[in-house]
Scaffold this motif. Sequence first.
Motif, PDB file in Angstrom:
ATOM      1  N   LEU A  95       0.818  -1.210   0.000  1.00  0.00           N
ATOM      2  CA  LEU A  95       0.000   0.000   0.000  1.00  0.00           C
ATOM      3  C   LEU A  95       0.853   1.260   0.000  1.00  0.00           C
ATOM      4  CD1 LEU A  95      -2.771  -1.096   2.531  1.00  0.00           C
ATOM      5  CD2 LEU A  95      -2.709  -1.374   0.044  1.00  0.00           C
ATOM      6  N   SER A  96       2.051   1.159   0.556  1.00  0.00           N
ATOM      7  CA  SER A  96       3.020   2.259   0.545  1.00  0.00           C
ATOM      8  C   SER A  96       4.391   1.646   0.800  1.00  0.00           C
ATOM      9  CB  SER A  96       2.675   3.312   1.614  1.00  0.00           C
ATOM     10  OG  SER A  96       2.890   2.794   2.916  1.00  0.00           O
ATOM     11  N   ASP A  97       5.418   2.493   0.917  1.00  0.00           N
ATOM     12  CA  ASP A  97       6.756   1.966   1.168  1.00  0.00           C
ATOM     13  C   ASP A  97       6.856   1.278   2.529  1.00  0.00           C
ATOM     14  OD1 ASP A  97       7.556   2.919  -1.262  1.00  0.00           O
ATOM     15  OD2 ASP A  97       8.405   4.791  -0.476  1.00  0.00           O
ATOM     16  N   SER A  98       5.957   1.595   3.455  1.00  0.00           N
ATOM     17  CA  SER A  98       6.042   1.043   4.805  1.00  0.00           C
ATOM     18  C   SER A  98       4.825   0.227   5.218  1.00  0.00           C
ATOM     19  CB  SER A  98       6.244   2.186   5.817  1.00  0.00           C
ATOM     20  OG  SER A  98       5.165   3.101   5.751  1.00  0.00           O
ATOM     21  N   LEU A  99       3.822   0.121   4.354  1.00  0.00           N
ATOM     22  CA  LEU A  99       2.570  -0.523   4.728  1.00  0.00           C
ATOM     23  C   LEU A  99       2.238  -1.651   3.750  1.00  0.00           C
ATOM     24  CD1 LEU A  99       0.394  -0.127   6.935  1.00  0.00           C
ATOM     25  CD2 LEU A  99      -0.919   1.181   5.244  1.00  0.00           C
ATOM     26  N   SER A 100       1.983  -2.851   4.295  1.00  0.00           N
ATOM     27  CA  SER A 100       1.644  -4.023   3.498  1.00  0.00           C
ATOM     28  C   SER A 100       0.312  -4.593   3.958  1.00  0.00           C
ATOM     29  CB  SER A 100       2.723  -5.110   3.616  1.00  0.00           C
ATOM     30  OG  SER A 100       3.988  -4.626   3.216  1.00  0.00           O
ATOM     31  N   LEU A 101      -0.428  -5.168   3.020  1.00  0.00           N
ATOM     32  CA  LEU A 101      -1.717  -5.788   3.316  1.00  0.00           C
ATOM     33  C   LEU A 101      -1.723  -7.201   2.753  1.00  0.00           C
ATOM     34  CD1 LEU A 101      -4.755  -5.766   4.142  1.00  0.00           C
ATOM     35  CD2 LEU A 101      -5.224  -4.816   1.863  1.00  0.00           C
ATOM     36  N   MET A 102      -2.082  -8.190   3.580  1.00  0.00           N
ATOM     37  CA  MET A 102      -2.199  -9.575   3.163  1.00  0.00           C
ATOM     38  C   MET A 102      -3.627 -10.060   3.429  1.00  0.00           C
ATOM     39  SD  MET A 102       1.085  -8.876   3.792  1.00  0.00           S
ATOM     40  CE  MET A 102       1.458  -9.143   5.514  1.00  0.00           C
ATOM     41  N   VAL A 103      -4.255 -10.614   2.410  1.00  0.00           N
ATOM     42  CA  VAL A 103      -5.615 -11.152   2.530  1.00  0.00           C
ATOM     43  C   VAL A 103      -5.574 -12.618   2.147  1.00  0.00           C
ATOM     44  CG1 VAL A 103      -7.995 -10.979   1.736  1.00  0.00           C
ATOM     45  CG2 VAL A 103      -6.628  -8.888   2.007  1.00  0.00           C
ATOM     46  N   ARG A 104      -6.146 -13.481   3.031  1.00  0.00           N
ATOM     47  CA  ARG A 104      -6.017 -14.926   2.830  1.00  0.00           C
ATOM     48  C   ARG A 104      -7.354 -15.637   3.072  1.00  0.00           C
ATOM     49  NH1 ARG A 104      -2.494 -19.105   6.499  1.00  0.00           N
ATOM     50  NH2 ARG A 104      -3.743 -18.077   8.092  1.00  0.00           N
ATOM     51  N   PRO A 105      -8.175 -15.834   2.040  1.00  0.00           N
ATOM     52  CA  PRO A 105      -9.345 -16.704   2.195  1.00  0.00           C
ATOM     53  C   PRO A 105      -8.913 -18.169   2.125  1.00  0.00           C
ATOM     54  CG  PRO A 105      -9.251 -15.815  -0.021  1.00  0.00           C
ATOM     55  CD  PRO A 105      -8.124 -15.178   0.727  1.00  0.00           C
ATOM     56  N   TRP A 106      -9.665 -19.042   2.845  1.00  0.00           N
ATOM     57  CA  TRP A 106      -9.319 -20.460   2.815  1.00  0.00           C
ATOM     58  C   TRP A 106     -10.563 -21.338   2.671  1.00  0.00           C
ATOM     59  CZ3 TRP A 106      -7.360 -18.372   7.813  1.00  0.00           C
ATOM     60  CH2 TRP A 106      -8.296 -18.454   8.840  1.00  0.00           C
ATOM     61  N   TRP A 107     -10.324 -22.603   2.297  1.00  0.00           N
ATOM     62  CA  TRP A 107     -11.376 -23.598   2.159  1.00  0.00           C
ATOM     63  C   TRP A 107     -10.957 -24.821   2.953  1.00  0.00           C
ATOM     64  CZ3 TRP A 107     -11.132 -28.471  -0.445  1.00  0.00           C
ATOM     65  CH2 TRP A 107     -12.355 -29.149  -0.517  1.00  0.00           C
ATOM     66  N   ARG A 108     -11.818 -25.236   3.898  1.00  0.00           N
ATOM     67  CA  ARG A 108     -11.506 -26.385   4.726  1.00  0.00           C
ATOM     68  C   ARG A 108     -11.764 -27.682   3.973  1.00  0.00           C
ATOM     69  NH1 ARG A 108     -14.174 -28.758  10.325  1.00  0.00           N
ATOM     70  NH2 ARG A 108     -12.436 -30.181  10.745  1.00  0.00           N
ATOM     71  N   ILE A 109     -10.809 -28.611   4.066  1.00  0.00           N
ATOM     72  CA  ILE A 109     -10.954 -29.921   3.450  1.00  0.00           C
ATOM     73  C   ILE A 109     -11.816 -30.793   4.369  1.00  0.00           C
ATOM     74  CG2 ILE A 109      -9.737 -31.954   2.597  1.00  0.00           C
ATOM     75  CD1 ILE A 109      -7.290 -30.176   2.175  1.00  0.00           C
ATOM     76  N   PRO A 110     -12.928 -31.345   3.871  1.00  0.00           N
ATOM     77  CA  PRO A 110     -13.813 -32.157   4.723  1.00  0.00           C
ATOM     78  C   PRO A 110     -13.099 -33.387   5.275  1.00  0.00           C
ATOM     79  CG  PRO A 110     -14.898 -31.548   2.664  1.00  0.00           C
ATOM     80  CD  PRO A 110     -13.453 -31.190   2.506  1.00  0.00           C
ATOM     81  N   GLU A 111     -13.521 -33.810   6.497  1.00  0.00           N
ATOM     82  CA  GLU A 111     -12.950 -34.979   7.153  1.00  0.00           C
ATOM     83  C   GLU A 111     -14.072 -35.931   7.550  1.00  0.00           C
ATOM     84  OE1 GLU A 111     -10.116 -34.045  10.286  1.00  0.00           O
ATOM     85  OE2 GLU A 111      -9.978 -32.005   9.519  1.00  0.00           O
ATOM     86  N   SER A 112     -13.819 -37.230   7.443  1.00  0.00           N
ATOM     87  CA  SER A 112     -14.829 -38.222   7.822  1.00  0.00           C
ATOM     88  C   SER A 112     -15.006 -38.276   9.336  1.00  0.00           C
ATOM     89  CB  SER A 112     -14.437 -39.598   7.285  1.00  0.00           C
ATOM     90  OG  SER A 112     -13.144 -39.970   7.749  1.00  0.00           O
ATOM     91  N   GLU A 113     -13.887 -38.206  10.094  1.00  0.00           N
ATOM     92  CA  GLU A 113     -13.938 -38.161  11.553  1.00  0.00           C
ATOM     93  C   GLU A 113     -13.453 -36.779  11.981  1.00  0.00           C
ATOM     94  OE1 GLU A 113     -11.860 -41.346  13.348  1.00  0.00           O
ATOM     95  OE2 GLU A 113     -12.934 -42.908  12.235  1.00  0.00           O
ATOM     96  N   ASP A 114     -14.400 -35.960  12.405  1.00  0.00           N
ATOM     97  CA  ASP A 114     -14.121 -34.546  12.643  1.00  0.00           C
ATOM     98  C   ASP A 114     -14.127 -34.242  14.139  1.00  0.00           C
ATOM     99  OD1 ASP A 114     -13.773 -31.842  12.441  1.00  0.00           O
ATOM    100  OD2 ASP A 114     -15.294 -31.552  10.892  1.00  0.00           O
ATOM    101  N   ASP A 115     -12.966 -33.806  14.655  1.00  0.00           N
ATOM    102  CA  ASP A 115     -12.870 -33.460  16.077  1.00  0.00           C
ATOM    103  C   ASP A 115     -13.566 -32.144  16.400  1.00  0.00           C
ATOM    104  OD1 ASP A 115     -11.277 -35.706  16.418  1.00  0.00           O
ATOM    105  OD2 ASP A 115      -9.427 -34.592  16.032  1.00  0.00           O
ATOM    106  N   ASN A 116     -13.689 -31.281  15.394  1.00  0.00           N
ATOM    107  CA  ASN A 116     -14.237 -29.945  15.627  1.00  0.00           C
ATOM    108  C   ASN A 116     -15.050 -29.511  14.412  1.00  0.00           C
ATOM    109  OD1 ASN A 116     -10.822 -29.659  15.803  1.00  0.00           O
ATOM    110  ND2 ASN A 116     -11.837 -29.215  13.865  1.00  0.00           N
TER     111      ASN A 116
END
Length: 374
Positions: A266-287
């Motif tokens: 965004l400038s010489d001193s300012l950075s922006l990181m955006v990270r969308p994600w997709w969860r991989i389905p699990e057959s035995e899910d703890d959470n």
Amino acid sequence: MQGIKNKTAQAWAVVMLCWPALLFAQTPVTVEQALINCKKLYPSEFESKKRLACFDSISTPTEFVAETTPTNTVTEGDAPNAIAKTAPPIAIEKPSTLSYLERKWRLTSQGDWSISDFETYKSNYLLVTKTNNTNDTPQSPSYINTEDRHLDDKDLRFQISLKTEMMNNIPIVRELPYVTSSRIWAAYTQQSNWQVFDSAASRPLRENVYEPEIVLSLGIDNEVDGEKKHYIPRMLNVGLVHQSNGRSNPTSRSWNRFYLESGWELSDSLSLMVRPWWRIPESEDDNPDIEKYMGYGDMSIRWEDRKRKNAATLLLRNNLRSDNKGFAQLDLQRQVMNNPYLKLHLMASSGYGASLLDYNHSQTILGVGISLGE
């Protein structure tokens, strides 16, 4: 102990790689003399990659401009062993122009790199933390937990996070439009919370979170007519990450994700990181409800001053639902003792998911300590 060994090896690797640049910085030289010195340091044909890296170090991370006075030539009547004398050049040091993203992800050159070379990934820190709401009986929809841990509200939290380059200049990928660099990284992060102040309970390790990761990182050309455009991403990462706490039920927690991360300058001193994600389905899910609390991505904003002595990072998460469960963490770093790798570190966080076991538990945490690297 292994972490200390890795840091020591990393420090030696940095010293060896930067040795030519340090040598030239101490004794002002012309570009021609610097090139000759690189050839002398690495004369063997088997050291060609190191020699090329030495050539790169002449201009990075510090750029020098030499100004010389006229040469005093030697006549034939002088002594047989006499050589031409030149007044020593004056080295004018210019600060490095590499941005945070360019330094962190090596977006500007291929370099001389080996899979055995490690560098910092996320923050490496040692903090004393205090929470306003201990998670004494962690719960999950998959398992009923009735064990009350009677936790102390203070932890010694430490994190080790390293990455190494597995491949660069990747075929096909390097031919894509606007791609300036391509690398595959392997990374590992471990965060531990130690109840070191709870002597009555024999100071147990409350939780360890293990996070191996593989990342395809692309440098993107964000210049138009020779001028950087802040609205064009400088970096694009595609990653696969596993995260788990290695515990048995009912306190086992884990998930796997694909993510796409974009980084803007965004400038010489300012950075922006955006990270969308997709969860991989699990057959035995703890959470199974983890996305309800951890959301579908995160965003971080990082600021640093021109001399890189002070830095601030703000991490944000939100589930983007009507119940609005989120998380925010602010990290402040300040260089101490004129050591660019040692920082005073202050941390403040609030919300859900301060650790994996606490993914559905809200709390506010304050921490103070030290960190290494960026």
